[in-house]
Each structure stands twice: as structure tokens, then as C-alpha cells.
Design a protein around this motif. Structure first.
Motif, short mmCIF file in Angstrom:
data_model
loop_
_atom_site.label_atom_id
_atom_site.label_comp_id
_atom_site.label_asym_id
_atom_site.label_seq_id
_atom_site.Cartn_x
_atom_site.Cartn_y
_atom_site.Cartn_z
N LYS A 1 -0.94 -1.99 -8.55
CA LYS A 1 -2.10 -2.11 -9.41
C LYS A 1 -1.53 -2.15 -11.08
O LYS A 1 -2.34 -3.14 -11.55
N ASP B 1 -7.52 -1.70 -3.46
CA ASP B 1 -8.15 -0.52 -2.78
C ASP B 1 -8.61 -0.50 -1.34
O ASP B 1 -8.49 0.21 -0.48
N CYS C 1 0.83 -1.05 0.07
CA CYS C 1 0.10 -0.05 -0.10
C CYS C 1 0.80 1.18 0.00
O CYS C 1 0.13 2.30 -0.21
N PRO D 1 1.09 2.07 -4.34
CA PRO D 1 -0.45 1.63 -5.03
C PRO D 1 -0.28 1.20 -6.31
O PRO D 1 -0.99 0.49 -7.09
#
Length: 217
Positions: free
Chosen positions: A76, A109, A69, A72
Motif C-alpha cells: 500500500k 484490501d 498480501c 500489505p
């Protein structure tokens, strides 16, 4: 940890089964996704996932949420790249046994929005029990190459790990709720239509006992 490794190898073998993929370049394509999007900032994670579909297995990424995180966009991009590679190689009969890229990213997310509220340590303490429970519940892989049997078995693995997570994380209810919500994003499209054996009440009781016993080891 040995049992966890065996389970992940088991999942990986299912994921790279030749009957499920129509090309031989998938391992190298997945490795390139890791090199391009993870290696510079998360080299250990990139090496762990190198050339495999292990990132889809429920237990693999949760212990790494905090690190992931922090980056991110890179994560992704890795997911998008990897799912594109899988979709390009997967046989049409099996593509539904994988979560969709959009749902997987939405789950990530959500995980990042809760990363400061979840007790990852509680999950890790229960990780061995969860996998022992899931292996027992899912049963042996099919002996045949029948598409229906393979899809149903893959669905049993997914459902078993979800249920065993709920049964095992009894000492950290808030974290369990977060992880249960996260797992909801990872559902497999093919599994909603598949008709397969669900654990009976007796088996569920056995699963609870196994989870409790393994936590005492």
C-alpha cells in the motif's frame, strides 16, 4: 505469453505517452517507489514494475496477490507513492484515466480478504485468452493526439479487459465473481463520463469464441 507481453507493452506505451505527462522524471520516481517499498521483500515484483505504470494494468498484479498480501503495508505504501508520482506528472486532462489511489488500495484490501478463496491458477490459465479478446475488442489506438480520442481509447481498453475476464473465466465462477468485484474498484473516473463504442452483441460473440479458442491452444 508473448501476446500478454505485447499487450502489457501496449498498455505501458499508452501510460507513458508524452502527451499525458508534463514531467520527465516519472520513470525514475516510480522506480524509487519500488526500491523504497518493494525491493527488500518482493524484489522480483519490484524489478518487473520498475519505472513503469504497469501495476495499473488489470492483469499484472492478480497473479501476485498471495505474495503481495503477505506484506500489505509495504504494498500500500508502494501504491500511495506511485499514485502521488503519477498525479504530480499527469496532465489534468488524463488523470481521470487512472484509478484513484484510495479505490486502488481498497481493491487490494478486498483482494487480500479473498486471497484464500480465489483460484489464481484459473485466472492464469485464461490470461492469454483474456488479453487476446481485449486487444480485439479495444481496437487500434487513435492516430491523432486528440485528447477525447485518447481518453475514449483508454476507456475501451479498461472495459474490454473487464468484459473479456467475465467471458473467459467460465469454468471457475466463484473466482470470476471475486475478480469482477476487484475490478470494480479499479474503475477510471473519466470513463464513467466518456461516450465511447461498447462491444455489440456480435462482437461479444466473437470475443467469447476467441476466448474459447485460445484456451484450447
Amino acid at each position: 505469453m508473448e501476446s500478454i507481453i505485447k499487450f502489457l507493452v501496449f498498455v505501458a506505451l499508452l501510460g507513458v505517452c508524452s502527451s499525458q505527462f508534463t514531467c520527465t522524471s516519472l520513470p525514475s520516481d516510480l522506480a524509487k517507489c519500488g526500491t523504497d517499498h518493494l525491493s527488500s521483500k518482493m524484489p522480483e515484483l519490484a524489478e518487473m514494475l520498475k519505472g513503469t505504470t504497469d501495476f495499473i494494468a488489470l492483469a499484472v498484479l492478480i497473479p501476485h496477490w498471495k505474495d503481495m498480501c503477505m506484506y500489505p503495508d509495504d504494498v500500500k505504501n508502494f501504491f500511495t507513492c506511485s499514485f502521488n508520482a503519477i498525479e504530480n506528472c499527469a496532465d489534468s486532462d488524463f488523470i481521470g484515466t487512472y484509478p484513484t489511489s484510495s479505490r486502488f488500495i481498497a481493491g487490494f484490501d478486498y483482494a487480500c480478504s479473498k486471497v484464500n478463496d480465489v483460484d489464481i491458477g484459473c485466472y492464469q490459465i485464461n490470461q492469454r485468452a483474456i488479453h487476446e479478446c481485449a486487444m480485439t475488442a479495444a481496437g487500434s489506438p487513435p492516430a491523432s493526439d486528440d485528447i477525447k480520442d485518447i481518453v475514449e481509447h483508454n476507456c475501451r481498453i479498461f472495459e474490454a479487459e473487464v468484459e473479456c475476464t467475465s467471458l473467459s473465466m467460465t469454468t471457475c465462477e466463484d473466482s470470476r465473481n471475486i475478480i469482477e468485484t476487484y475490478l470494480g474498484y479499479l474503475t477510471r473516473p473519466a470513463c464513467s463520463a466518456a461516450i465511447y463504442f461498447r462491444p455489440s452483441l456480435l462482437l461479444s460473440t466473437v470475443m467469447i469464441f476467441v476466448a474459447y479458442f485460445m484456451n484450447k491452444q
